[in-house]
Design a protein around this motif. Structure first.
Motif, PDB file in Angstrom:
ATOM      1  N   LEU A 143       0.619  -5.192   7.992  1.00 28.58           N
ATOM      2  CA  LEU A 143      -0.740  -5.059   7.482  1.00 28.58           C
ATOM      3  C   LEU A 143      -1.575  -6.288   7.830  1.00 28.58           C
ATOM      4  O   LEU A 143      -1.167  -7.415   7.596  1.00 28.58           O
ATOM      5  N   GLU A 172       0.498   4.402   0.140  1.00 24.78           N
ATOM      6  CA  GLU A 172       0.211   5.536   1.009  1.00 24.78           C
ATOM      7  C   GLU A 172       0.618   5.273   2.462  1.00 24.78           C
ATOM      8  O   GLU A 172       0.712   6.193   3.259  1.00 24.78           O
ATOM      9  N   ASN A 229       2.911  -1.386   6.412  1.00 22.90           N
ATOM     10  CA  ASN A 229       2.877  -2.401   5.366  1.00 22.90           C
ATOM     11  C   ASN A 229       3.379  -3.744   5.880  1.00 22.90           C
ATOM     12  O   ASN A 229       2.825  -4.783   5.544  1.00 22.90           O
ATOM     13  N   ALA A 271       0.867  -1.183   0.000  1.00 27.00           N
ATOM     14  CA  ALA A 271       0.000   0.000   0.000  1.00 27.00           C
ATOM     15  C   ALA A 271       0.906   1.236   0.000  1.00 27.00           C
ATOM     16  O   ALA A 271       1.526   1.548   1.012  1.00 27.00           O
TER      17      ALA A 271
END
Ligand code: ATP
Ligand code: MG
Length: 511
Positions: free
Chosen positions: A119, A110, A116, A108
């Motif tokens: 996640l 952003e 990440n 991801a």
């Protein structure tokens, strides 16, 4: 997050006698119009690196996505430590200790590096609030092990592709995994990062972890693996002990023939200079670069990842502003302030990262190929479908693209076939000057030599070609001349006829 204790040699030997750590039996998987896997069986032992090899589209990634719960198989079973298991989602796979380092980055952009990495399993405080302190500390712990130069709180979208790959790898190491699948992990890594990755793999092996390693790089496969399984058209062609075979043996299993390594025919006399670059500079990235490209000639630009090769290409193509120097096309100075200028002057660049810059993943193969040449395929504001189709048919054929049809969204192609669409897209421009950046990254050995032959043919048709590559065999196979780059400077220029591997290595290492 503590690592398990290392097994003693006896314990490992004992583990190896027991049931394989992982066994896949009779796995079949179809996509609309494609039988991607046809009754495939495959096993991984404790502490083994099992390489999975096969042409682009053979089914390697699909098999591993079935294992990791990304795809549901039509039939087949999975056993872990002799017990049948169901893996219906990536989370379930992770819970069972099966992790997949994806071929196409799946991060991801952003979010931060730490987010990440964790996640789907962010450490929380009471009331479900994320504990940022613990998150960053835990992420830093893993990143240290990988020796990376970025921080846990950096935004992933700001990292280079190579560093994003390292985040993807870090993510696999979070919960002491039982099986780790690496799907072409080194495609964008520097040599130093590769060394780190290979150390990580050696460490996992010692802990008894089973490793599946997918790569098109034979040197890596023969350095790392204990066994090799070859897939062809969705079927297993055989499993071999690595020490009992060699490159030629597995290549024959893979593509049904040996590779033609015959010397290339002498190049015809090159024509007039098509592109000339004089004293080109851009900040710290590269300085004072001068070279020329003639029609009918292939020039290789060779150097380590990070030597400034891609940045030079991007500057010539107008993606970056130069802060000094001159670019001439057919003898006349040109002002290129964006890709449209470059394309107007007949310069095309097939970029190195297909996902970021090359393709619209949701769009079909044909339309992706004609994207770069809307001029050629539009007549008075209307898209000429016939012209689009002709371009697609020509380049799908020349590149042996393996796609169910032109309607297939590019997203559904195997990684290597996506790369072929990028190449087709820029070849179709019929440019005067063609720059290809790492043209065969992720491409299987058979198609690789086809693409090299195609590049030679394009030059013979009068195009001036610049091939950027970090693979020496590639540079040697396609180039008439070779520019060696070191730290943003042109270290040396060689004629292909009298270059030696040693001299090349010295030139790109600044010796
Ligand atoms: N999501 C999908 N939808 C439809 N077809 C797919 C999908 N994923 C893969 N395929 C098809 O399944 C076949 C196998 O693809 P796969 O990605 O497993 O190949 P691969 O061996 O990993 O190749 P590469 O070396 O190029 O990465 C290909 O024909 C591909 O087009
Ligand atoms: Mg793949």
């Amino acid at each position: 997050m503590s690592r398990v204790a290392h097994h003693t040699a006896e314990e490992l030997a004992d583990l190896k006698h027991r049931a394989p750590l992982l066994r896949l039996d009779g796995v079949t998987k179809t996509f609309p119009g494609v039988k991607a896997l046809d009754d495939v069986s495959f096993d991984v032992r404790h502490g083994e690196v099992h390489a999975l090899l096969g042409e682009n589209g053979a089914g390697k990634s699909t098999l591993m996505k079935v294992l990791a719960g990304v795809h549901r198989a039509n039939s087949g079973t999975i056993h872990l430590n002799g017990e049948p298991v169901e893996v219906n989602s990536p989370l379930e796979a992770k819970a069972r200790g099966i992790v997949l380092v994806h071929q196409e980055l799946s991060l991801a952009p952003e979010l931060s590096v730490a987010e990440n990495i964790f996640l789907g399993s962010l450490p929380t405080k009471r009331f479900g609030l994320v504990s940022w302190k613990r998150l960053n500390a835990a992420a830093t712990h893993i990143l240290d092990r990988l020796g990376v130069k970025f921080e846990s709180y950096d935004r992933v979208g700001d990292l280079s592709i190579a560093n994003q790959q390292m985040v993807e790898i870090a993510r696999a190491l979070v919960f002491t995994p039982k099986v780790v699948v690496f799907d072409e992990p080194t495609a964008s890594l520097t040599d130093a990062e590769k060394v780190v990755l290979f150390d990580v793999i050696a460490g996992l092996k010692k802990e008894g972890t089973g490793i599946v390693y997918i790569s098109h790089r034979m040197d890596e496969i023969f350095t790392l693996s204990d066994r090799i399984t070859v897939l062809r058209d969705g079927q297993t062609r055989g499993t071999l002990n690595t020490r009992d075979t060699d490159e030629d043996g597995v290549t024959r299993l893979m593509i049904g023939r040996s590779l033609d390594k015959s010397a290339r025919k002498a190049a015809p006399e090159p024509g007039p200079v098509a592109l000339e670059v004089k004293g080109l500079s851009c900040g710290d990235l590269f300085r004072d670069i001068s070279f020329s490209l003639r029609r009918g000639e292939v020039v290789g630009m060779y150097g380590l990842v990070g030597a400034g090769r891609t940045e030079i290409a991007e500057t010539i193509f107008g993606l970056r502003a130069k802060d000094g120097g001159e670019i001439r096309i057919d003898g006349a100075p040109v002002d290129i302030s964006g890709p449209p200028d470059a394309i107007r002057h007949g310069v095309a660049l097939a970029p190195e990262s297909r996902k970021e810059q090359g393709l619209v993943l949701g769009m079909n193969c044909r339309d992706n190929m004609s994207l770069s040449q809307l001029d050629a395929v539009s007549r008075g504001g209307w898209l000429d479908r016939g012209a689009e189709q002709a371009i697609y048919d020509e380049y799908a054929g020349r590149l042996s693209l393996k796609a169910p049809s032109w309607r297939t969204p590019v997203r559904n192609l195997s990684g290597g076939n996506q790369q072929k669409v990028v190449l087709g897209k820029w070849l179709g421009v019929k440019p005067r000057v063609l720059i290809v950046d790492e043209p065969t990254r992720g491409i299987d050995v058979g198609s690789k030599s086809e693409i090299h032959a195609l590049i030679r043919r394009l030059a013979a048709e009068g195009i001036a070609v610049l091939v950027i590559s970090s693979e020496m065999p590639e540079v040697l196979a396609v180039s008439d001349r070779i520019l060696a780059l070191y730290h943003g400077r042109l270290a040396r220029e060689f004629a292909a006829a009298d270059v030696t591997e040693d001299a090349l290595v010295q030139a790109i290492s600044g010796l």
